[in-house]
Design a protein around this motif. Structure first.
Motif, short mmCIF file in Angstrom:
data_model
loop_
_atom_site.label_atom_id
_atom_site.label_comp_id
_atom_site.label_asym_id
_atom_site.label_seq_id
_atom_site.Cartn_x
_atom_site.Cartn_y
_atom_site.Cartn_z
N ASP A 191 0.91 -1.11 -0.02
CA ASP A 191 0.02 0.00 -0.19
C ASP A 191 0.97 1.17 0.07
OD1 ASP A 191 -1.36 2.13 0.99
OD2 ASP A 191 -2.29 1.22 2.82
N TYR A 192 0.95 2.05 -0.83
CA TYR A 192 1.68 3.40 -0.98
C TYR A 192 0.83 4.34 -1.62
CZ TYR A 192 2.51 2.48 -5.94
OH TYR A 192 2.38 2.07 -7.26
N PRO A 193 1.18 5.76 -1.16
CA PRO A 193 0.32 6.85 -1.63
C PRO A 193 0.71 7.20 -2.97
CG PRO A 193 1.56 7.26 0.46
CD PRO A 193 2.19 6.20 -0.11
N GLY A 194 -0.36 7.45 -3.80
CA GLY A 194 -0.53 7.78 -5.23
C GLY A 194 0.59 9.05 -5.44
N GLU A 195 0.41 9.75 -4.25
CA GLU A 195 1.29 11.18 -4.28
C GLU A 195 2.84 10.92 -4.67
OE1 GLU A 195 -1.19 10.40 -2.18
OE2 GLU A 195 -2.46 12.31 -1.84
N TRP A 196 3.12 9.83 -4.26
CA TRP A 196 4.52 9.40 -4.44
C TRP A 196 4.85 9.22 -5.89
CZ3 TRP A 196 6.15 5.98 0.30
CH2 TRP A 196 5.76 6.53 1.45
N LEU A 197 4.06 8.61 -6.33
CA LEU A 197 4.07 8.43 -8.01
C LEU A 197 4.24 10.04 -8.60
CD1 LEU A 197 1.86 5.39 -8.77
CD2 LEU A 197 4.37 5.48 -8.52
N LEU A 198 3.27 10.62 -8.20
CA LEU A 198 3.23 11.94 -8.84
C LEU A 198 4.78 12.75 -9.04
CD1 LEU A 198 0.09 13.42 -7.93
CD2 LEU A 198 0.73 12.55 -10.34
N ASP A 199 5.58 12.36 -7.69
CA ASP A 199 6.98 12.93 -7.75
C ASP A 199 7.80 12.34 -8.66
OD1 ASP A 199 6.34 14.29 -5.61
OD2 ASP A 199 7.23 13.00 -3.85
N LEU A 200 7.47 11.36 -9.58
CA LEU A 200 8.16 10.79 -10.68
C LEU A 200 8.63 12.15 -11.48
CD1 LEU A 200 9.65 8.42 -11.93
CD2 LEU A 200 7.71 8.25 -13.41
N GLY A 201 7.55 12.97 -11.90
CA GLY A 201 7.71 14.09 -12.83
C GLY A 201 8.83 15.13 -12.24
N LEU A 202 8.93 14.97 -10.94
CA LEU A 202 10.30 15.99 -10.62
C LEU A 202 11.71 15.48 -11.00
CD1 LEU A 202 9.29 16.41 -6.87
CD2 LEU A 202 8.54 17.76 -8.84
N LEU A 203 11.62 14.37 -11.27
CA LEU A 203 13.01 13.73 -11.54
C LEU A 203 13.65 14.39 -12.66
CD1 LEU A 203 12.80 10.04 -10.88
CD2 LEU A 203 13.79 11.75 -9.44
N CYS A 254 -0.62 17.68 -6.13
CA CYS A 254 -0.40 18.72 -5.28
C CYS A 254 1.18 18.24 -4.84
CB CYS A 254 -1.11 18.69 -3.92
SG CYS A 254 -3.00 19.53 -4.41
N SER A 255 2.05 17.89 -5.71
CA SER A 255 3.48 17.76 -5.36
C SER A 255 4.18 18.83 -5.24
CB SER A 255 4.12 16.59 -6.69
OG SER A 255 3.79 17.67 -7.63
N PRO A 256 5.34 18.48 -4.23
CA PRO A 256 5.92 17.19 -4.10
C PRO A 256 5.25 16.70 -2.92
CG PRO A 256 7.46 19.00 -3.89
CD PRO A 256 6.20 19.72 -3.98
N ILE A 300 14.80 10.97 -1.70
CA ILE A 300 13.41 10.29 -1.34
C ILE A 300 12.68 9.82 -2.53
CG2 ILE A 300 10.92 11.30 -0.70
CD1 ILE A 300 12.22 13.09 1.41
N VAL A 301 12.50 10.31 -3.57
CA VAL A 301 11.88 10.01 -4.75
C VAL A 301 12.66 8.72 -5.51
CG1 VAL A 301 11.09 10.40 -7.08
CG2 VAL A 301 11.07 12.08 -5.34
N GLN A 302 13.87 8.91 -5.68
CA GLN A 302 14.60 7.78 -6.30
C GLN A 302 14.46 6.68 -5.54
OE1 GLN A 302 18.14 8.59 -7.95
NE2 GLN A 302 17.48 9.90 -9.54
N PRO A 303 14.76 6.52 -4.07
CA PRO A 303 15.02 5.26 -3.40
C PRO A 303 13.43 4.61 -3.32
CG PRO A 303 15.90 7.14 -2.18
CD PRO A 303 15.53 7.63 -3.30
N PHE A 304 12.48 5.34 -3.19
CA PHE A 304 11.01 4.78 -3.38
C PHE A 304 10.65 3.93 -4.45
CE2 PHE A 304 6.85 5.27 -5.16
CZ PHE A 304 6.06 4.27 -4.57
N PHE A 305 11.04 4.55 -5.74
CA PHE A 305 11.05 3.76 -6.98
C PHE A 305 11.84 2.65 -7.17
CE2 PHE A 305 8.98 7.64 -8.40
CZ PHE A 305 8.01 7.07 -8.91
N ARG A 306 13.06 3.08 -6.58
CA ARG A 306 13.95 1.67 -6.66
C ARG A 306 13.76 0.43 -5.75
NH1 ARG A 306 18.74 4.17 -5.22
NH2 ARG A 306 18.88 5.24 -7.30
N ASN A 307 13.43 0.95 -4.30
CA ASN A 307 13.18 -0.06 -3.46
C ASN A 307 11.88 -0.73 -3.43
OD1 ASN A 307 15.86 0.42 -2.87
ND2 ASN A 307 15.23 2.03 -0.98
N HIS A 308 10.78 0.01 -3.97
CA HIS A 308 9.30 -0.63 -3.74
C HIS A 308 8.83 -0.61 -5.33
CE1 HIS A 308 9.95 -0.01 0.52
NE2 HIS A 308 10.27 1.15 0.47
#
Ligand SMILES: Nc1nc2c(ncn2[C@@H]2O[C@H](COP(=O)(O)OP(=O)(O)O)[C@@H](O)[C@H]2O)c(=O)[nH]1
Ligand SMILES: [Mg+2]
Length: 470
Positions: free
Chosen positions: A139-151, A215-217, A262-270
């Motif tokens: 279970d993870y917040p969709g808000e974290w996926l929106l952060d992908l755009g920041l990269l 409403c990112s980040p 924050i952003v990269q580790p979430f994508f990489r680890n989860h």
């Protein structure tokens, strides 16, 4: 950057080798990602899915449940020791107590392992005994996926976009006015930095409450134990070149740190480990909030689904290494707010949202589907006499005052474009109708033995997400 990419590859390769070495001896694992913006219904969905996989009486559309292939289902310790466990028992207790209440909000990632004993059907039936399939639900917040755009953005690009977006949104004008009086080239002053970050966060919160989705980040709204840390103490600033030691230079550095730490580790680890994904969407809530909110939801969903096209992004391609999410289900939640005669219209809207994201690029072979569901059905259907004739309504217990009420949310159009087009064109109100939403309390349940929680099409969702592996 180069070092990070080599390190990624090494871990991946090592993992890849160990996967193949252990694969024939270990039980199959499905990693099921459950995401959606906050309040979309993730917690309720997972609780009901698990309850209905343990007691399968209400799951006729899940083939392995209907034909008896699933012998038992039980919870086991999850594989990841450092991820909080999904609080299944506590959430189930709140939904099934004598006076049921909705589970409290969750704001971080969590995980639960459900293991099924399954008797293989077809050719293997009778030859082999039952095997175990583990479902790791994440279970993870969709808000974290929106952060992908920041990269892909520099601090200056992000600032420009964030300030533009703030102008038309609740609380945004205040922040823009505040920042107009700030010179980003002056020496960093930490209390001033904190005020800027606080005011920007307050604006994001206000926008979220008014129904805006993007409403990112993401961690600004869901900081968890990072609240107050420097990695969240930045905000968009005008300008592009800032001298060393200045406010602007430090915010630029913190923005980069946010992406890296924050952003990269979430994508990489989860994220990179997910096999199957459900994206939950509160479409009815957004329609109720008005055209601007629906249009923002449309954009946010396209960006969220963008994360499932690894080819599009160099960082993602690297961490996925050719793996991909196999199935993506896009589900409108809380369908129990509508009489079933209106479910096709609701489904058509999620389908339109999904199709639009798909038109821009395909999902690298992932199978996609859209449906409307209610993880926990709180209402019963009725047809009442109305001055214009019979009206299909739903009846439930209101959250505010505990009273039973019949409810008609408004007629959704047959063609989703009748909602999506005015939303995109920037209308401020819906022209032909008002769409309301009521908050229903969960209904007190009388459960027969063998039955899970009442739902709408949860079994169909489970069949799409897991059916082929059971
Ligand atoms: N009527 C109804 N309401 C729901 C359902 N699922 C969620 N909700 C409502 O949406 C709120 C947020 O759900 P939750 O699962 O906590 O969302 P999360 O933030 O995505 O985990 C709940 O408190 C309920 O009010 C459902 O299936 N039916
Ligand atoms: Mg939750």
């Amino acid at each position: 950057m180069v070092i990070a990419s080599i390190a990624d590859q090494i871990t991946r390769t090592v993992e890849g080798v160990s996967d193949t070495l252990t694969a024939p001896f270990s039980d199959p694992v499905i990693r099921l990602g459950v995401t959606g913006l906050s309040r979309a219904g993730k917690t309720v969905f997972i609780t009901s899915l698990v309850a209905n996989l343990m007691d399968r009486g209400r799951m006729p559309q899940l083939e392995a449940a209907a034909n008896g292939a699933i012998h038992t289902a039980y919870l086991q310790p999850q594989p990841d020791d450092t991820v909080p466990r999904f609080r299944y028992e506590a959430h189930l207790d709140s939904l099934t107590s004598a006076t049921p209440v909705w589970p409290g909000g969750t704001r971080h990632i969590s995980e639960l392992r459900l293991s099924l004993k399954v008797q293989p059907g077809g050719l293997l039936a009778g030859i082999t005994g039952p095997r175990t399939v583990h479902i790791d639900i994440v279970d993870y917040p969709g808000e974290w996926l929106l952060d992908l755009g920041l990269l892909d953005q520099s601090f200056a690009e992000w600032s420009q976009a964030a300030l533009d977006r703030a102008k038309g949104r609740p609380g945004g004008a205040d922040y823009v006015a505040l920042v107009a009086g700030v010179d980003p080239t002056v020496k960093l002053d930490e209390p001033e930095a904190q005020v800027l970050a606080e005011r920007f966060t307050a604006h994001l919160q206000e926008a979220r409450e008014a129904g805006f989705s993007d409403c990112s980040p993401g961690r600004f709204l869901l900081p968890g134990d990072l609240a107050g840390s420097p990695v969240l103490t930045f905000a968009p600033l005008p300008g592009a070149r800032y001298p060393r030691g200045s406010l602007g230079r430090e915010f630029e550095r913190r923005f980069d740190s946010y992406k890296r730490n924050i952003v990269q580790p979430f994508f990489r680890n989860h994220f990179a480990k997910i096999d199957r994904q459900i994206v939950l969407v509160d479409v009815l809530g957004a329609i109720h909030a008005g055209p601007a909110a629906l249009d923002d939801l449309r954009g946010a969903m396209a960006r969220i689904l963008g994360a499932f096209r690894p080819g599009r992004n160099a960082f993602l391609s690297r961490i996925f290494q050719g793996r991909r999410v196999e199935k993506i289900l896009f589900a409108a939640t809380k369908a129990d707010h509508l009489h079933h005669s209106q479910h096709p219209q609701l489904t058509a809207i999620v389908q339109a949202l999904l199709r639009e994201a798909k038109d821009r690029a395909d999902f690298a072979g992932a199978q996609t589907s859209a449906m409307s569901i209610a993880a926990l059905r709180t209402t019963v259907e009725e047809t009442v006499d109305h001055r214009d004739g019979p009206l299909d309504v739903v009846r439930g217990r209101l959250l505010d005052n505990d009273k039973q009420a019949a409810f008609y949310p408004g007629k959704l159009p047959d063609d989703p474009a009748h909602l999506l087009a005015p939303a995109r064109a920037g209308s401020e109100i819906w022209l032909d109708a008002d769409y309301s939403v009521m908050n229903f309390a969960p209904a007190a349940l009388i459960r027969r033995p063998g039955d899970g929680l009442p739902h709408i099409r949860l079994d169909k969702a489970a069949q799409f997400l897991l059916g082929d592996r059971l």
